[in-house]
Design an enzyme around this catalytic site. Structure first.
Site, PDB file in Angstrom:
ATOM      1  N   PRO A   2       0.826  -1.211   0.000  1.00  0.00           N
ATOM      2  CA  PRO A   2       0.000   0.000   0.000  1.00  0.00           C
ATOM      3  C   PRO A   2       0.863   1.265   0.000  1.00  0.00           C
ATOM      4  CG  PRO A   2      -0.782  -1.568   1.631  1.00  0.00           C
ATOM      5  CD  PRO A   2       0.531  -2.091   1.142  1.00  0.00           C
ATOM      6  N   GLU A   3       0.407   2.273  -0.730  1.00  0.00           N
ATOM      7  CA  GLU A   3       1.120   3.545  -0.742  1.00  0.00           C
ATOM      8  C   GLU A   3       0.554   4.460   0.338  1.00  0.00           C
ATOM      9  OE1 GLU A   3       2.436   5.015  -4.460  1.00  0.00           O
ATOM     10  OE2 GLU A   3       2.265   3.075  -5.443  1.00  0.00           O
ATOM     11  N   LYS A  52       4.356   5.222   4.909  1.00  0.00           N
ATOM     12  CA  LYS A  52       3.708   3.919   4.910  1.00  0.00           C
ATOM     13  C   LYS A  52       3.592   3.331   6.313  1.00  0.00           C
ATOM     14  CE  LYS A  52       5.355   3.061   0.220  1.00  0.00           C
ATOM     15  NZ  LYS A  52       6.041   2.122  -0.707  1.00  0.00           N
ATOM     16  N   ARG A 121      13.703   9.318  10.850  1.00  0.00           N
ATOM     17  CA  ARG A 121      14.472   8.679   9.771  1.00  0.00           C
ATOM     18  C   ARG A 121      13.759   8.762   8.427  1.00  0.00           C
ATOM     19  NH1 ARG A 121      15.181   4.635  13.849  1.00  0.00           N
ATOM     20  NH2 ARG A 121      13.654   3.292  12.827  1.00  0.00           N
ATOM     21  N   ASN A 162       5.399   2.638  -5.954  1.00  0.00           N
ATOM     22  CA  ASN A 162       5.690   2.386  -7.361  1.00  0.00           C
ATOM     23  C   ASN A 162       4.723   3.095  -8.297  1.00  0.00           C
ATOM     24  OD1 ASN A 162       7.435   1.255  -9.159  1.00  0.00           O
ATOM     25  ND2 ASN A 162       6.487  -0.773  -9.161  1.00  0.00           N
ATOM     26  N   ARG A 258      12.161  -3.454  -8.266  1.00  0.00           N
ATOM     27  CA  ARG A 258      10.780  -3.094  -8.542  1.00  0.00           C
ATOM     28  C   ARG A 258      10.612  -2.820 -10.032  1.00  0.00           C
ATOM     29  NH1 ARG A 258       7.974  -1.393  -4.015  1.00  0.00           N
ATOM     30  NH2 ARG A 258       6.154  -1.731  -5.352  1.00  0.00           N
TER      31      ARG A 258
END
Length: 268
Positions: A2-3, A52, A121, A162, A258
């Site tokens: 999931p984005e 995410k 981070r 992606n 990817r």
């Protein structure tokens, strides 16, 4: 995977359903049982997301950090819920609804300081009001790495996956292998602003739609997209098909494990 818009939608949903209420928390599978017992009967304060990563805040009792990874998913039902089915890592039951979490990469109880260590981070998230796009720009401007890889690096930019990566590069006519340091600041700002708009629309609708009005099926007469991911897109998962704009065959390559999609003509 999931984005970012999906996690922000979940944060909004869970805050609406559980925020300010005492909740029952359990781990039918058992892998989260010790932490669930500490949270059971506490007040669910609110949920938020960074990229995410999803965070369920339970005040002084801690924060549940969830990263869905490739296989994790939440399922929702009304309360009282049916008996759990499958490997339910965490179940939350509130006054009106219940939520089951299955298959996440991470589901852990953290302190607020530990949450801050995670978010520090991460790169800026286009869906957060506190995001600083200049942080990402400084990393991009100094890098020889391709812009396609940098957009997927969660320490550079958080929440973009992606689909958004491929689509925003197409929308701005940028060859995906362009080194980050070759991207001008003006172009970066245009990319950022576009991501903010596209991802907020994704939060609103629950799907990723990136095709401009003049290229939609009802305008051009082409067939609507037929794909399990849904949404109207320009290049994502369209390898070998004609570009909606110029008719050139969409290309595909592997980049950092990817699939990368682009139009060789529109992104020349």
């Amino acid at each position: 995977m999931p984005e970012g818009h999906t996690l922000h939608r979940l944060a909004r949903l869970h805050t609406e359903r559980y925020g300010g209420h005492k909740v029952a928390v359990s781990s039918p599978q058992g892998r989260f049982a010790a932490s669930a017992s500490l949270l059971d009967g506490t007040v669910f304060a609110h949920a938020d997301a960074h990229g995410k990563h999803l965070f369920h805040h339970h005040g002084e009792h801690g924060v549940v950090h969830v990263h869905l990874g490739l296989y994790g998913a939440f399922t929702e039902q009304q309360a009282p819920p049916e008996p759990p089915v499958g490997q339910v890592r965490m179940r939350i039951v509130g006054p009106t609804h219940a939520t089951d979490l299955r298959g996440p990469t991470r589901c852990e109880l953290l302190t607020e300081d530990e949450v801050e260590a995670i978010t520090t981070r991460l790169g800026p998230d286009p869906l957060r009001g506190d995001a600083d796009p200049d942080r990402a720009w400084r990393r991009i401007a100094a890098s020889r790495t391709s812009i396609a890889a940098l957009l997927m690096d969660q320490t550079v930019l958080s929440g973009v996956g992606n689909v958004y990566r491929a689509e925003v590069l197409f929308r701005h006519g940028i060859p995906p292998m362009t080194p980050g340091r070759s991207i001008t600041e003006t172009r970066w700002r245009a990319i950022w602003d576009d991501l903010v708009a596209l991802m907020h629309e994704g939060v609103r609708t629950g799907s990723i739609d990136t095709v401009r009005p003049e290229h939609l099926p009802e305008v051009t007469g082409r067939a609507p997209r037929d794909d399990r991911h849904g949404g109207e897109v320009y290049v994502y998962r369209r390898a070998g098909q004609p570009c909606h704009v110029c008719g050139t065959e969409i290309a595909r390559a592997d980049l950092v494990a990817r699939n990368l999609y682009w139009c060789p003509a529109c992104q020349a």
